[in-house]
Design an enzyme around this catalytic site. Sequence first.
Site, PDB file in Angstrom:
ATOM      1  N   LYS A 140     -54.894  72.739 -18.338  1.00 34.68           N
ATOM      2  CA  LYS A 140     -55.125  73.403 -17.052  1.00 34.68           C
ATOM      3  C   LYS A 140     -56.405  74.240 -17.103  1.00 34.68           C
ATOM      4  O   LYS A 140     -57.189  74.256 -16.140  1.00 34.68           O
ATOM      5  CB  LYS A 140     -53.935  74.293 -16.708  1.00 34.68           C
ATOM      6  N   HIS A 280     -49.471  28.901 -17.257  1.00 33.41           N
ATOM      7  CA  HIS A 280     -49.384  29.723 -16.054  1.00 33.41           C
ATOM      8  C   HIS A 280     -47.972  30.270 -15.843  1.00 33.41           C
ATOM      9  O   HIS A 280     -47.409  30.200 -14.757  1.00 33.41           O
ATOM     10  CB  HIS A 280     -49.853  28.947 -14.830  1.00 33.41           C
TER      11      HIS A 280
END
Length: 528
Positions: A140, A280
């Site tokens: 922070k 695929h």
Amino acid sequence: MSEHLPIKRALISVSDKTGLVELCTALSKNGIEIISTGGSFKAIKEAGLNVIAVDSVTGFPEIMDGRVKTLHPKIHGGLLAKRGDRGHVDSASRHEIGFIDLLVVNLYPFEATIARGADHDEAIENIDIGGPAMIRAAAKNHADVAVLTDPSQYTDFLEALALGGTILPYRARLAQQAFAHTAAYDAVVSGWMADEFNIDVQPVVAAGARLKQELRYGENPHQVAAFYTHAGHRAVGVATAEQVQGKALSYNNINDTDAAFALISEFDPEDRAACAIIKHANPCGVATGDVLADAYSRAFDCDRTSAFGGIIALNQPLDADTAEKITDIFTEVVIAPGASDAAKAIFAQKQNLRLLLTDGLADPHSTGREWRQVSGGFLVQDVDRQQLHKDAVQIVTKRVPSETEMADLFFAWTVAKHVKSNAIVYAHGGRTVGIGAGQMSRIDSTRIATWKAKDAADIMDLPSPLTEGSVVASDAFFPFPDGLIAAAEAGATAIIQPGGAMRDEDVIAAADEAGLAMVFTNMRHFKH
């Protein structure tokens, strides 16, 4: 250019002590005061470096078996104080709080603790509280504080230190990584608690993931992509496999290899060798055999055209005979639970062929959840682990399947579970002979599977289609008799399907008229 902020004081508290002594040696050489706790303090002290114990700073001892040691204003005030704010500076001076310019913290090893099967109480004690609080405080206040949460960050930090300190863009990047670190940590804890207390549907779901590798691109070259592993998840598979050789995996490689490995893990290596060839994300050939080379050849013969450039998964360690056969055509990836030295030597001659080795197969019965992103959210569901038992099927036709047909029906059903819907799988003798996947209507999948089987027979110069004498699995019910009739016309003798259609009686009647045996599973395996 951003200003380099010098570092005068550092707080270090790490579970992973990789590179700790080297880091602290560099800090000491730069005249930086080091504060530390517990095992980190001991390691730094034993290295002959000056270090100050946290309780000397706070004036308060560690209590409650170490649960409380850094949760103190003299620690958090030192991390959170804004150096450019007169009120903060005066408050720190008034309460004798020294600024902390660098925080080095990695958390209690909760993930490793649960991975080795620790009991509930030990897992609870490995939930870090003070560490995340300090990390979040430092992140922070990244305007003034640098925070390191992983040893992999030490090299870049030491380079910055050599230049006189850290700059704001660098500290901001560290802060982002710090918040991601604590978020992933909490996600693992949250997921463990959901499992521990049998919470199936959670009001809020946390998901943590770590970058495994950046990818050249996604499904297409214009898409940015990366591969992340799920924090806390250690299941055997593509994410934990060792890449022995070959160029870097692509997005499509990883996706297809995952599909291949999930399918091959359905086949017990103690029963028979098995091979799955994926293209695929759909199987183009799956087969069992007495030996691995035989299983590969039988899988390859299902669809030799589609197998080119495919992904191969094996349920037994790769041997030399199988490796020789595989290298006859172009293959993208092979994944197997081990490989012989002779097989590795054969593959080494194909430098671009990727070989992935695992520590066994995935558990097809294990629980888990799968996620799929949609616009604005995620769909979450249990992984499809439902198993079909022979005593659970319902024979609905006049003719009862033979033992050979029943074995092939179960084989085809197993494969169909891993074929995109609508799915139709023809099988004969423990191998697929035709697969129809991903069509908008079931009859189309049936026709495509038949066509591919005929094409395969033509390529091998066989007198009749491979579907002659085969069985058929359908991942969902036949809504009309047409799909079943098409299968019968292709030479199929038995059908396995979920049942449950409004026109089941018509479908059963069509099967009886064609002399087919048919069983209902009363479960379906949609896969989208």
